[in-house]
Design a protein around this motif. Sequence first.
Motif, PDB file in Angstrom:
ATOM      1  N   THR A  88      57.211  44.280  44.638  1.00 17.41           N
ATOM      2  CA  THR A  88      57.005  42.981  44.015  1.00 17.41           C
ATOM      3  C   THR A  88      57.066  43.119  42.504  1.00 17.41           C
ATOM      4  OG1 THR A  88      55.571  42.364  45.851  1.00 17.41           O
ATOM      5  CG2 THR A  88      55.448  41.020  43.880  1.00 17.41           C
ATOM      6  N   PRO A 106      58.110  40.397  38.767  1.00 18.74           N
ATOM      7  CA  PRO A 106      58.211  38.988  38.370  1.00 18.74           C
ATOM      8  C   PRO A 106      59.452  38.275  38.916  1.00 18.74           C
ATOM      9  CG  PRO A 106      57.476  40.292  36.521  1.00 18.74           C
ATOM     10  CD  PRO A 106      57.842  41.262  37.608  1.00 18.74           C
ATOM     11  N   VAL A 107      60.543  38.977  39.095  1.00 14.76           N
ATOM     12  CA  VAL A 107      61.755  38.342  39.616  1.00 14.76           C
ATOM     13  C   VAL A 107      61.591  38.002  41.092  1.00 14.76           C
ATOM     14  CG1 VAL A 107      64.221  38.656  40.043  1.00 14.76           C
ATOM     15  CG2 VAL A 107      63.230  39.461  37.907  1.00 14.76           C
ATOM     16  N   THR A 108      61.047  38.920  41.880  1.00 18.45           N
ATOM     17  CA  THR A 108      60.898  38.645  43.309  1.00 18.45           C
ATOM     18  C   THR A 108      59.857  37.565  43.563  1.00 18.45           C
ATOM     19  OG1 THR A 108      59.295  40.437  43.617  1.00 18.45           O
ATOM     20  CG2 THR A 108      61.610  40.957  44.015  1.00 18.45           C
ATOM     21  N   VAL A 109      58.839  37.469  42.728  1.00 17.05           N
ATOM     22  CA  VAL A 109      57.807  36.440  42.892  1.00 17.05           C
ATOM     23  C   VAL A 109      58.438  35.049  42.807  1.00 17.05           C
ATOM     24  CG1 VAL A 109      55.754  35.409  41.828  1.00 17.05           C
ATOM     25  CG2 VAL A 109      55.896  37.886  42.111  1.00 17.05           C
ATOM     26  N   LYS A 110      59.447  34.900  41.972  1.00 14.40           N
ATOM     27  CA  LYS A 110      60.123  33.622  41.792  1.00 14.40           C
ATOM     28  C   LYS A 110      60.680  33.095  43.115  1.00 14.40           C
ATOM     29  CE  LYS A 110      63.743  31.475  39.046  1.00 14.40           C
ATOM     30  NZ  LYS A 110      64.730  31.673  37.994  1.00 14.40           N
ATOM     31  N   TYR A 111      61.046  33.997  44.009  1.00 16.46           N
ATOM     32  CA  TYR A 111      61.685  33.594  45.267  1.00 16.46           C
ATOM     33  C   TYR A 111      60.747  33.663  46.474  1.00 16.46           C
ATOM     34  CZ  TYR A 111      65.767  33.959  42.330  1.00 16.46           C
ATOM     35  OH  TYR A 111      66.660  33.779  41.313  1.00 16.46           O
ATOM     36  N   ARG A 123      55.128  29.942  49.233  1.00 17.62           N
ATOM     37  CA  ARG A 123      53.723  29.729  48.883  1.00 17.62           C
ATOM     38  C   ARG A 123      52.825  30.642  49.709  1.00 17.62           C
ATOM     39  NH1 ARG A 123      50.200  24.157  48.655  1.00 17.62           N
ATOM     40  NH2 ARG A 123      48.191  25.182  48.746  1.00 17.62           N
TER      41      ARG A 123
END
Length: 50
Positions: A2, A4-9, A12
């Motif tokens: 994980t 910051p880029v993967t969190v975007k996708y 919830r």
Amino acid sequence: MTNPVTVKYMSRAEIERLMYSLTAEQDNTQAELFEALVRRLLEIMEQNTR
């Protein structure tokens, strides 16, 4: 992994699971603040779904 880029996708549900799994080290003030912010955000999100 994980980041910051993967969190975007993330969904919830995935984000909520991740946030509940995080715990801050006791001597890390910034991490403790982040944990408190995340937990408060989760509380607000839960209140808004009711």
